[in-house]
Design a protein around this motif. Sequence first.
Motif, mmCIF file in Angstrom:
data_model
loop_
_atom_site.group_PDB
_atom_site.id
_atom_site.type_symbol
_atom_site.label_atom_id
_atom_site.label_comp_id
_atom_site.label_asym_id
_atom_site.label_seq_id
_atom_site.Cartn_x
_atom_site.Cartn_y
_atom_site.Cartn_z
ATOM 1 N N SER A 52 60.781 106.044 -5.569
ATOM 2 C CA SER A 52 60.771 106.340 -6.814
ATOM 3 C C SER A 52 59.801 107.393 -7.419
ATOM 4 O O SER A 52 58.551 107.378 -7.084
ATOM 5 C CB SER A 52 60.474 104.937 -7.700
ATOM 6 O OG SER A 52 61.546 103.907 -7.382
ATOM 7 N N THR A 54 58.257 109.250 -11.142
ATOM 8 C CA THR A 54 58.221 109.401 -12.390
ATOM 9 C C THR A 54 57.319 110.704 -12.897
ATOM 10 O O THR A 54 56.736 111.330 -12.264
ATOM 11 C CB THR A 54 57.356 108.205 -13.039
ATOM 12 O OG1 THR A 54 56.029 108.061 -12.476
ATOM 13 C CG2 THR A 54 58.019 107.002 -12.822
ATOM 14 N N SER A 67 60.062 110.399 -17.450
ATOM 15 C CA SER A 67 61.721 110.489 -16.798
ATOM 16 C C SER A 67 61.331 109.837 -15.375
ATOM 17 O O SER A 67 60.168 109.728 -15.022
ATOM 18 C CB SER A 67 62.105 111.927 -16.408
ATOM 19 O OG SER A 67 61.362 112.605 -15.842
ATOM 20 N N SER A 68 62.415 109.227 -14.952
ATOM 21 C CA SER A 68 62.207 108.339 -13.583
ATOM 22 C C SER A 68 63.450 108.713 -12.735
ATOM 23 O O SER A 68 64.568 109.058 -13.494
ATOM 24 C CB SER A 68 62.000 107.226 -13.836
ATOM 25 O OG SER A 68 63.126 106.429 -14.404
ATOM 26 N N LYS A 69 63.247 108.714 -11.422
ATOM 27 C CA LYS A 69 64.310 108.702 -10.678
ATOM 28 C C LYS A 69 64.260 107.921 -9.438
ATOM 29 O O LYS A 69 63.011 107.718 -8.731
ATOM 30 C CB LYS A 69 64.657 110.028 -10.087
ATOM 31 C CG LYS A 69 65.833 110.234 -9.156
ATOM 32 C CD LYS A 69 66.163 111.732 -8.677
ATOM 33 C CE LYS A 69 67.363 112.216 -8.157
ATOM 34 N NZ LYS A 69 67.442 113.449 -7.587
ATOM 35 N N ASN A 71 66.737 106.195 -5.843
ATOM 36 C CA ASN A 71 67.659 106.137 -4.967
ATOM 37 C C ASN A 71 67.705 105.110 -4.032
ATOM 38 O O ASN A 71 66.577 104.694 -3.619
ATOM 39 C CB ASN A 71 68.203 107.401 -4.138
ATOM 40 C CG ASN A 71 68.153 108.687 -5.312
ATOM 41 O OD1 ASN A 71 69.086 108.887 -5.652
ATOM 42 N ND2 ASN A 71 67.027 109.386 -5.151
ATOM 43 N N THR A 89 72.044 106.011 -7.652
ATOM 44 C CA THR A 89 71.011 106.639 -7.873
ATOM 45 C C THR A 89 70.689 106.278 -9.675
ATOM 46 O O THR A 89 71.896 106.145 -10.325
ATOM 47 C CB THR A 89 71.523 108.265 -8.283
ATOM 48 O OG1 THR A 89 71.638 108.593 -6.923
ATOM 49 C CG2 THR A 89 70.433 108.990 -8.894
ATOM 50 N N GLU A 90 69.486 106.051 -9.830
ATOM 51 C CA GLU A 90 69.062 105.667 -11.286
ATOM 52 C C GLU A 90 68.379 106.973 -11.651
ATOM 53 O O GLU A 90 67.389 107.245 -11.172
ATOM 54 C CB GLU A 90 68.376 104.383 -11.196
ATOM 55 C CG GLU A 90 69.010 103.259 -10.784
ATOM 56 C CD GLU A 90 68.146 101.809 -10.693
ATOM 57 O OE1 GLU A 90 66.721 102.128 -10.439
ATOM 58 O OE2 GLU A 90 68.475 101.084 -10.435
ATOM 59 N N LYS A 91 68.540 107.269 -12.800
ATOM 60 C CA LYS A 91 67.886 108.364 -13.617
ATOM 61 C C LYS A 91 67.513 107.706 -14.905
ATOM 62 O O LYS A 91 68.477 107.502 -15.681
ATOM 63 C CB LYS A 91 68.556 109.804 -13.744
ATOM 64 C CG LYS A 91 68.718 110.283 -12.162
ATOM 65 C CD LYS A 91 69.457 111.760 -12.644
ATOM 66 C CE LYS A 91 69.727 112.418 -11.090
ATOM 67 N NZ LYS A 91 70.504 113.825 -11.371
ATOM 68 N N GLU A 93 65.562 108.508 -18.806
ATOM 69 C CA GLU A 93 64.949 109.484 -19.851
ATOM 70 C C GLU A 93 64.311 108.815 -20.992
ATOM 71 O O GLU A 93 65.182 107.918 -21.591
ATOM 72 C CB GLU A 93 65.814 110.737 -20.124
ATOM 73 C CG GLU A 93 66.277 111.604 -19.025
ATOM 74 C CD GLU A 93 67.063 112.872 -19.526
ATOM 75 O OE1 GLU A 93 66.544 113.723 -19.896
ATOM 76 O OE2 GLU A 93 68.111 112.532 -19.471
ATOM 77 N N ASN A 135 68.719 104.665 -19.459
ATOM 78 C CA ASN A 135 68.491 104.764 -17.902
ATOM 79 C C ASN A 135 70.021 104.842 -17.343
ATOM 80 O O ASN A 135 70.802 103.801 -17.625
ATOM 81 C CB ASN A 135 67.918 103.541 -17.346
ATOM 82 C CG ASN A 135 67.629 103.666 -16.029
ATOM 83 O OD1 ASN A 135 67.816 104.781 -15.146
ATOM 84 N ND2 ASN A 135 66.947 102.661 -15.522
ATOM 85 N N THR A 137 72.658 104.740 -14.280
ATOM 86 C CA THR A 137 72.864 104.338 -12.940
ATOM 87 C C THR A 137 74.386 104.708 -12.563
ATOM 88 O O THR A 137 75.116 104.320 -13.104
ATOM 89 C CB THR A 137 72.594 102.815 -12.758
ATOM 90 O OG1 THR A 137 71.247 102.407 -13.036
ATOM 91 C CG2 THR A 137 73.035 102.603 -11.240
#
Length: 260
Positions: A52, A54, A67-69, A71, A89-91, A93, A135, A137
Amino acid sequence: MSTQIYGQKTMLLNEDLKNNSQEFPIKRKGLSNIIKIKFGPYSTDNVKLGISTTQSGNLFKSDVKTSSKNNYSYSLIDEGGNTINAEVTEKGELELDDKKSFFYRLVTNVDIQVNDNFNIHIGEIPTYEIVKNLNQTVANFENTNDNEGWQCIIVTPMDAGMEDYYFGGLITYDNKEISILEVSKNEKNETYSILGISFPILYGYEFFQNGKIIAALQNYPLNKQKVWLHHDLDEKSKLVIASIIPVLINTNINNMSTLD
């Protein structure tokens, strides 16, 4: 009070689905991984968690951004010999405009902080506007037996306690669509409450196709998770729904686990 709390640990379930479906309790296959599970003829394997990340920026401006990402991947296996590979994939904002500059907040001791769980703490409450709070997904699935694939997109707020809260989920496969909706009421059609104080809890999700409920997932509490699949569903549709269950379990898991 404990009896009251226990009674609220079952989600509100549609009567048609309740009377015309098969119920599958979810069993944990290990304590170290939340999505290593088994329910009915389905089980997950080869769970791989990504790293993860950020990012935060614009600390010297009037807007606050983070922001975060994340997988992760897993395989869903059924007793009929199908193996479904999932790539998720999780993004996230989150962006606030607090209408005040960094220097104003510094001088007046007004501070907006975004912690690791993306909860918002505001010192001296200013006027602010939520620019972004989501968020997204995206989960892609492929059946290794015939290379058929399908996709699910889920949109949730990064901080459910903020204004403009919304949720949306959609599965697309074979020119069909399945909508996913949240369930926030218990079997008594009431929100979770203690001593008359209401606490919003996400009990689970319902799945709809062409206006009809076809499946459900009870996500809270963690030790009573269940899946219901309507008898009218074909095997392909059951497999598609089963493949997304681990993603929904993983979504907002921190918020639910703190209440268990």
